[in-house]
Design a protein around this motif. Structure first.
Motif, PDB file in Angstrom:
ATOM      1  N   PRO A 170       0.797  -1.235   0.000  1.00 44.28           N
ATOM      2  CA  PRO A 170       0.000   0.000   0.000  1.00 44.28           C
ATOM      3  C   PRO A 170       0.827   1.281   0.000  1.00 44.28           C
ATOM      4  O   PRO A 170       0.305   2.361  -0.313  1.00 44.28           O
ATOM      5  CB  PRO A 170      -0.818  -0.121   1.304  1.00 44.28           C
ATOM      6  CG  PRO A 170      -0.900  -1.584   1.569  1.00 44.28           C
ATOM      7  CD  PRO A 170       0.438  -2.127   1.130  1.00 44.28           C
ATOM      8  N   LYS A 171       2.113   1.186   0.308  1.00 43.30           N
ATOM      9  CA  LYS A 171       2.950   2.380   0.431  1.00 43.30           C
ATOM     10  C   LYS A 171       3.985   2.534  -0.686  1.00 43.30           C
ATOM     11  O   LYS A 171       4.821   3.429  -0.637  1.00 43.30           O
ATOM     12  CB  LYS A 171       3.678   2.362   1.779  1.00 43.30           C
ATOM     13  CG  LYS A 171       2.746   2.338   2.986  1.00 43.30           C
ATOM     14  CD  LYS A 171       3.541   2.263   4.284  1.00 43.30           C
ATOM     15  CE  LYS A 171       2.626   2.207   5.494  1.00 43.30           C
ATOM     16  NZ  LYS A 171       3.396   2.102   6.762  1.00 43.30           N
ATOM     17  N   ILE A 172       3.949   1.661  -1.689  1.00 46.47           N
ATOM     18  CA  ILE A 172       5.005   1.703  -2.706  1.00 46.47           C
ATOM     19  C   ILE A 172       4.812   2.888  -3.640  1.00 46.47           C
ATOM     20  O   ILE A 172       3.712   3.454  -3.750  1.00 46.47           O
ATOM     21  CB  ILE A 172       5.067   0.394  -3.510  1.00 46.47           C
ATOM     22  CG1 ILE A 172       3.776   0.182  -4.309  1.00 46.47           C
ATOM     23  CG2 ILE A 172       5.339  -0.782  -2.597  1.00 46.47           C
ATOM     24  CD1 ILE A 172       3.854  -1.020  -5.234  1.00 46.47           C
ATOM     25  N   ASN A 173       5.895   3.247  -4.330  1.00 50.69           N
ATOM     26  CA  ASN A 173       5.880   4.350  -5.292  1.00 50.69           C
ATOM     27  C   ASN A 173       4.941   3.994  -6.448  1.00 50.69           C
ATOM     28  O   ASN A 173       5.158   3.006  -7.151  1.00 50.69           O
ATOM     29  CB  ASN A 173       7.299   4.575  -5.819  1.00 50.69           C
ATOM     30  CG  ASN A 173       7.390   5.787  -6.719  1.00 50.69           C
ATOM     31  OD1 ASN A 173       6.412   6.230  -7.314  1.00 50.69           O
ATOM     32  ND2 ASN A 173       8.603   6.332  -6.836  1.00 50.69           N
ATOM     33  N   PRO A 174       3.899   4.788  -6.671  1.00 51.90           N
ATOM     34  CA  PRO A 174       2.924   4.444  -7.713  1.00 51.90           C
ATOM     35  C   PRO A 174       3.412   4.733  -9.127  1.00 51.90           C
ATOM     36  O   PRO A 174       2.733   4.393 -10.098  1.00 51.90           O
ATOM     37  CB  PRO A 174       1.727   5.332  -7.361  1.00 51.90           C
ATOM     38  CG  PRO A 174       2.341   6.533  -6.710  1.00 51.90           C
ATOM     39  CD  PRO A 174       3.528   6.013  -5.935  1.00 51.90           C
ATOM     40  N   ASN A 175       4.585   5.334  -9.235  1.00 47.08           N
ATOM     41  CA  ASN A 175       5.045   5.798 -10.542  1.00 47.08           C
ATOM     42  C   ASN A 175       6.092   4.904 -11.197  1.00 47.08           C
ATOM     43  O   ASN A 175       6.625   5.263 -12.242  1.00 47.08           O
ATOM     44  CB  ASN A 175       5.605   7.218 -10.409  1.00 47.08           C
ATOM     45  CG  ASN A 175       4.562   8.201  -9.917  1.00 47.08           C
ATOM     46  OD1 ASN A 175       3.428   8.202 -10.395  1.00 47.08           O
ATOM     47  ND2 ASN A 175       4.937   9.030  -8.954  1.00 47.08           N
ATOM     48  N   ARG A 176       6.377   3.754 -10.589  1.00 48.94           N
ATOM     49  CA  ARG A 176       7.359   2.874 -11.217  1.00 48.94           C
ATOM     50  C   ARG A 176       7.055   1.411 -10.927  1.00 48.94           C
ATOM     51  O   ARG A 176       6.295   1.087 -10.022  1.00 48.94           O
ATOM     52  CB  ARG A 176       8.779   3.216 -10.765  1.00 48.94           C
ATOM     53  CG  ARG A 176       9.057   3.038  -9.293  1.00 48.94           C
ATOM     54  CD  ARG A 176      10.512   3.407  -8.997  1.00 48.94           C
ATOM     55  NE  ARG A 176      10.853   3.288  -7.588  1.00 48.94           N
ATOM     56  CZ  ARG A 176      11.220   2.148  -7.001  1.00 48.94           C
ATOM     57  NH1 ARG A 176      11.278   1.037  -7.712  1.00 48.94           N
ATOM     58  NH2 ARG A 176      11.533   2.122  -5.709  1.00 48.94           N
ATOM     59  N   GLU A 177       7.686   0.555 -11.711  1.00 51.15           N
ATOM     60  CA  GLU A 177       7.482  -0.887 -11.596  1.00 51.15           C
ATOM     61  C   GLU A 177       8.032  -1.408 -10.268  1.00 51.15           C
ATOM     62  O   GLU A 177       9.090  -0.957  -9.806  1.00 51.15           O
ATOM     63  CB  GLU A 177       8.188  -1.589 -12.762  1.00 51.15           C
ATOM     64  CG  GLU A 177       8.068  -3.103 -12.759  1.00 51.15           C
ATOM     65  CD  GLU A 177       8.821  -3.742 -13.916  1.00 51.15           C
ATOM     66  OE1 GLU A 177       8.612  -4.924 -14.196  1.00 51.15           O
ATOM     67  OE2 GLU A 177       9.653  -3.032 -14.540  1.00 51.15           O
ATOM     68  N   TYR A 178       7.330  -2.339  -9.666  1.00 52.05           N
ATOM     69  CA  TYR A 178       7.774  -2.961  -8.412  1.00 52.05           C
ATOM     70  C   TYR A 178       8.487  -4.266  -8.769  1.00 52.05           C
ATOM     71  O   TYR A 178       7.901  -5.165  -9.381  1.00 52.05           O
ATOM     72  CB  TYR A 178       6.585  -3.231  -7.502  1.00 52.05           C
ATOM     73  CG  TYR A 178       6.993  -3.594  -6.091  1.00 52.05           C
ATOM     74  CD1 TYR A 178       7.497  -2.629  -5.225  1.00 52.05           C
ATOM     75  CD2 TYR A 178       6.887  -4.910  -5.630  1.00 52.05           C
ATOM     76  CE1 TYR A 178       7.870  -2.947  -3.932  1.00 52.05           C
ATOM     77  CE2 TYR A 178       7.256  -5.237  -4.333  1.00 52.05           C
ATOM     78  CZ  TYR A 178       7.749  -4.259  -3.491  1.00 52.05           C
ATOM     79  OH  TYR A 178       8.128  -4.584  -2.212  1.00 52.05           O
TER      80      TYR A 178
END
Length: 270
Positions: A98-106
């Motif tokens: 829920p807290k990851i950067n929404p603008n790049r691939e995980y």
């Protein structure tokens, strides 16, 4: 081969221990002698040699490199299952994603993937909970288990912790001669990349990851080797990324820049 020769002598077992350590950095414990004898006995017979001592000489002959690879795989293969140590997956779904950067691939690396249950579990969870594009790569030093992982076929006993929802969404049940088995659907299988990698090799070429799973393998290395592996993992992990080890393992006594967040869960803080 007589009954007395179904186990290697302690002296010969020491030779096998050194071979596995020199090739893979893995330490075989003294109590694994019976396991080794059981796993290698068929290969001893297949190679038509007179016992484990002759078999050791056979596989260390440069002309028999293929048999050496088979022997190393048999000596180091470990069983696993889907969603093993489920607390890790709960924390990933509820606290990390829920807290990851929404603008790049995980990006996730399963660094000791064995026959694939772990990376497939990760992929199922990411497909359900990750709000951004994701990728999972999975490596192992054992080529035969990597081949098994790519096929994605598992006996039902390996799926005892697999949530029913995930089983129905991502797997198909075997029928007829495959009754008692299940297979991961191709839509998920094609999203994972399985590759051979020795953890003692240079990790720089692998790139950077947001999460690294390296579970149930560090216990087989001595402290010097574990330190080398941790050094490499630190370089592969993005700042604020997470490292998951097994609950039976620890980084105690090693130099590292990880902060312990939860049991067996570390975060890179610098």
């Amino acid at each position: 081969m007589s009954t007395l020769e179904t186990l290697p002598s302690e002296e010969v077992y020491t030779l096998f221990q050194k071979l596995v350590y020199d090739k893979l950095g893995i330490h075989l414990a003294k109590q694994k002698r019976m396991m080794l004898g059981h796993r290698l006995l068929k290969r001893v017979k297949h190679s038509q040699v007179n016992g484990f001592s002759d078999y050791f000489r056979f596989i260390t002959n440069p002309d028999n490199s293929n048999e050496l690879e088979v022997a190393l795989e048999l000596m180091t293969t470990n069983e696993t299952f889907f969603f093993r140590e489920e607390k890790h997956f709960e924390y990933l779904a509820n606290a990390i994603l829920p807290k990851i950067n929404p603008n790049r691939e995980y990006k996730v690396w399963s660094a000791a993937s064995s026959s694939g249950e772990e990376p497939y579990s990760i992929a199922m969870l990411l497909n359900e909970h990750c709000p951004t594009p994701w990728s999972v790569v999975a490596s192992d030093v054992n080529k035969s288990v990597l081949a098994h992982a790519r096929k994605g076929i598992y006996i039902d006993d390996r799926t005892k912790l697999l949530p029913k929802k995930y089983r129905q969404t991502y797997c198909v049940k075997g029928t007829d001669e495959f009754e008692g088995y299940m297979r991961v659907k191709p839509e998920l299988r094609k999203r994972l990349h399985f590759f051979y990698f020795n953890l003692l090799d240079n990790m720089a070429s692998l790139g950077k990851f947001d999460l690294i799973f390296i579970r149930n393998v560090m216990i087989y290395f001595d402290d010097k080797t574990r330190q080398k592996i941790i050094n490499g993992l630190q370089k592969c992990l993005n700042k604020d990324g997470y490292l998951f080890i097994s609950h039976s393992e620890t980084l105690h006594g090693l130099e590292h820049s990880f902060e312990l967040i939860k049991p067996a869960i570390y975060q890179r803080t610098s």
